[in-house]
Scaffold this active site. Structure first.
Site, PDB file in Angstrom:
ATOM      1  N   ASP A  67      81.743  54.767   8.074  1.00 50.87           N
ATOM      2  CA  ASP A  67      80.987  54.076   7.026  1.00 50.87           C
ATOM      3  C   ASP A  67      80.597  55.015   5.894  1.00 50.87           C
ATOM      4  O   ASP A  67      80.737  56.240   6.005  1.00 50.87           O
ATOM      5  CB  ASP A  67      79.751  53.389   7.629  1.00 50.87           C
ATOM      6  N   ASP A 136      67.995  49.908  15.834  1.00 50.63           N
ATOM      7  CA  ASP A 136      68.072  48.473  16.153  1.00 50.63           C
ATOM      8  C   ASP A 136      69.347  48.130  16.927  1.00 50.63           C
ATOM      9  O   ASP A 136      69.737  46.964  17.019  1.00 50.63           O
ATOM     10  CB  ASP A 136      67.969  47.630  14.875  1.00 50.63           C
ATOM     11  N   HIS A 138      72.487  49.122  16.233  1.00 46.79           N
ATOM     12  CA  HIS A 138      73.741  48.937  15.486  1.00 46.79           C
ATOM     13  C   HIS A 138      74.720  50.084  15.717  1.00 46.79           C
ATOM     14  O   HIS A 138      74.320  51.199  16.048  1.00 46.79           O
ATOM     15  CB  HIS A 138      73.476  48.729  13.983  1.00 46.79           C
ATOM     16  N   GLU A 143      74.779  45.812  11.213  1.00 47.14           N
ATOM     17  CA  GLU A 143      73.393  45.457  11.462  1.00 47.14           C
ATOM     18  C   GLU A 143      73.294  44.213  12.349  1.00 47.14           C
ATOM     19  O   GLU A 143      74.292  43.481  12.502  1.00 47.14           O
ATOM     20  CB  GLU A 143      72.706  45.196  10.117  1.00 47.14           C
TER      21      GLU A 143
HETATM   22  C1  GLP Z   1      73.264  55.314  10.585  1.00 46.03           C
HETATM   23  C2  GLP Z   1      74.780  55.411  10.765  1.00 46.03           C
HETATM   24  C3  GLP Z   1      75.172  55.214  12.220  1.00 46.03           C
HETATM   25  C4  GLP Z   1      74.339  56.121  13.108  1.00 46.03           C
HETATM   26  C5  GLP Z   1      72.873  55.805  12.929  1.00 46.03           C
HETATM   27  C6  GLP Z   1      71.974  56.647  13.825  1.00 46.03           C
HETATM   28  O1  GLP Z   1      72.836  54.009  10.594  1.00 46.03           O
HETATM   29  N1  GLP Z   1      75.467  54.463   9.954  1.00 46.03           N
HETATM   30  O2  GLP Z   1      76.554  55.473  12.368  1.00 46.03           O
HETATM   31  O3  GLP Z   1      74.732  55.942  14.433  1.00 46.03           O
HETATM   32  O4  GLP Z   1      72.543  56.050  11.576  1.00 46.03           O
HETATM   33  O5  GLP Z   1      71.772  57.888  13.259  1.00 46.03           O
HETATM   34  P1  GLP Z   1      71.132  59.129  14.021  1.00 46.03           P
HETATM   35  O6  GLP Z   1      72.228  59.702  14.849  1.00 46.03           O
HETATM   36  O7  GLP Z   1      70.702  60.058  12.934  1.00 46.03           O
HETATM   37  O8  GLP Z   1      70.009  58.607  14.832  1.00 46.03           O
END
Ligand code: GLP
Length: 277
Positions: A67, A136, A138, A143
């Site tokens: 993404d 949440d 995802h 989402e």
């Molecule tokens: C963002 C990214 C996800 C990732 C999430 C959690 O939303 N798009 O791919 O898994 O953050 O991030 P973190 O690893 O910093 O908790």
């Protein structure tokens, strides 16, 4: 789903990196699906260390990131493109033309997303897809409410995700409201999905994703439908898993029964006394 409870973040990262090494040893031109966020940083550090030690070669690898924020140019310090360069691509020998991160600046989102899907197909599909998990539940930026059959597309972020990611920006107002993200359906086509989670903040979404119902309200739960997903979670992130003792039991017995190949990767994650039990 295979669930591996690693003692800590470092072990989780070593094990995920060891799985990538195993893949590249068998298939040097593998296609890697890569994730951003704080969770995979340790895995990338391991991969860079293994590359520097000449134990892994990315010369024939192709990569696709999950993404990107809409509106951030590639050199914006918070763009996922910049994140990947800083944490991985600048330190390994993956060819520039083999790197794919969704564009944050395209003005034709629909056509770009179709192109991205076609590129994944043309590359032969993703062999290993690394995934983190949002607060949440995802995956990528799918989402709650995202179709479990969704493809790469433009997605509006939720307030929770904006708040969660505000720590990377000077103010919450600067966090983009939109992202381009691979869909849940796109992710489910990867041959092997590796879900990483660390810390107590992930305990609830991890339990919902692994042991809750399959629901678009927790898009990571769609991984229960995938034929080969490995969840590697540290102790804190595993805290709310009802079957955590069973997962440990399974992992111990696999380590004992599957011989040297499994032990090699298992050893990367587990302390010696654990393997000996
Ligand atoms: C963002 C990214 C996800 C990732 C999430 C959690 O939303 N798009 O791919 O898994 O953050 O991030 P973190 O690893 O910093 O908790």
């Amino acid at each position: 789903m295979e669930v591996i409870i690693a003692p800590d973040y470092a072990s989780m990262s070593r094990l995920a990196a060891a799985m990538v090494v195993d893949l590249l040893n068998a298939k040097p031109n593998a296609v890697l699906g890569l994730a951003t966020g704080s969770t995979p940083i340790g895995t990338y550090q391991e991969l860079v260390a293994l590359y520097r030690a000449r134990k892994i070669d990315f010369a024939r690898v192709t990569t696709f990131n999950l993404d990107e924020y809409v509106g951030l140019p590639v050199d914006h310090p918070q763009s996922y493109s910049h994140f990947m360069r800083t944490n991985l691509f600048n330190h390994i020998n993956v060819p520039e033309r083999a790197i794919h991160v969704p564009s944050g600046t395209t003005t034709n989102h629909a056509a770009f997303c179709d192109w991205y899907e076609e590129e994944i197909k043309a590359a032969g599909g993703i062999d290993i897809q690394l995934l983190g998990i949002g607060g949440d539940g995802h995956i990528a930026f799918n989402e709650p409410g995202s179709s479990l059959g969704s493809r790469t597309r433009l997605k509006t972020l939720t307030q929770q995700t904006i708040d969660d990611n505000a720590r990377f920006f000077d103010t919450a107002a600067e966090v983009p409201r939109f992202a381009i993200t691979m869909g849940v359906g796109t992710i489910l086509e990867a041959r092997h999905c590796i879900l990483l989670a660390s810390g107590e903040g992930k305990a609830l979404p991890v339990a919902q994703a692994i042991e809750g119902p399959v629901t678009s309200m927790v898009t990571a739960s769609a991984l229960q439908l995938h034929p080969r997903t490995t969840a590697i979670v540290d102790e804190a992130a595993a805290a709310r898993l009802k079957l955590r003792e069973y997962y440990r039991w399974v992992h111990r017995h696999k380590a004992q029964s599957q011989g040297p190949h499994f032990l090699r990767t298992a050893e990367a994650s587990l302390p010696r006394d654990h393997l000996a039990e």
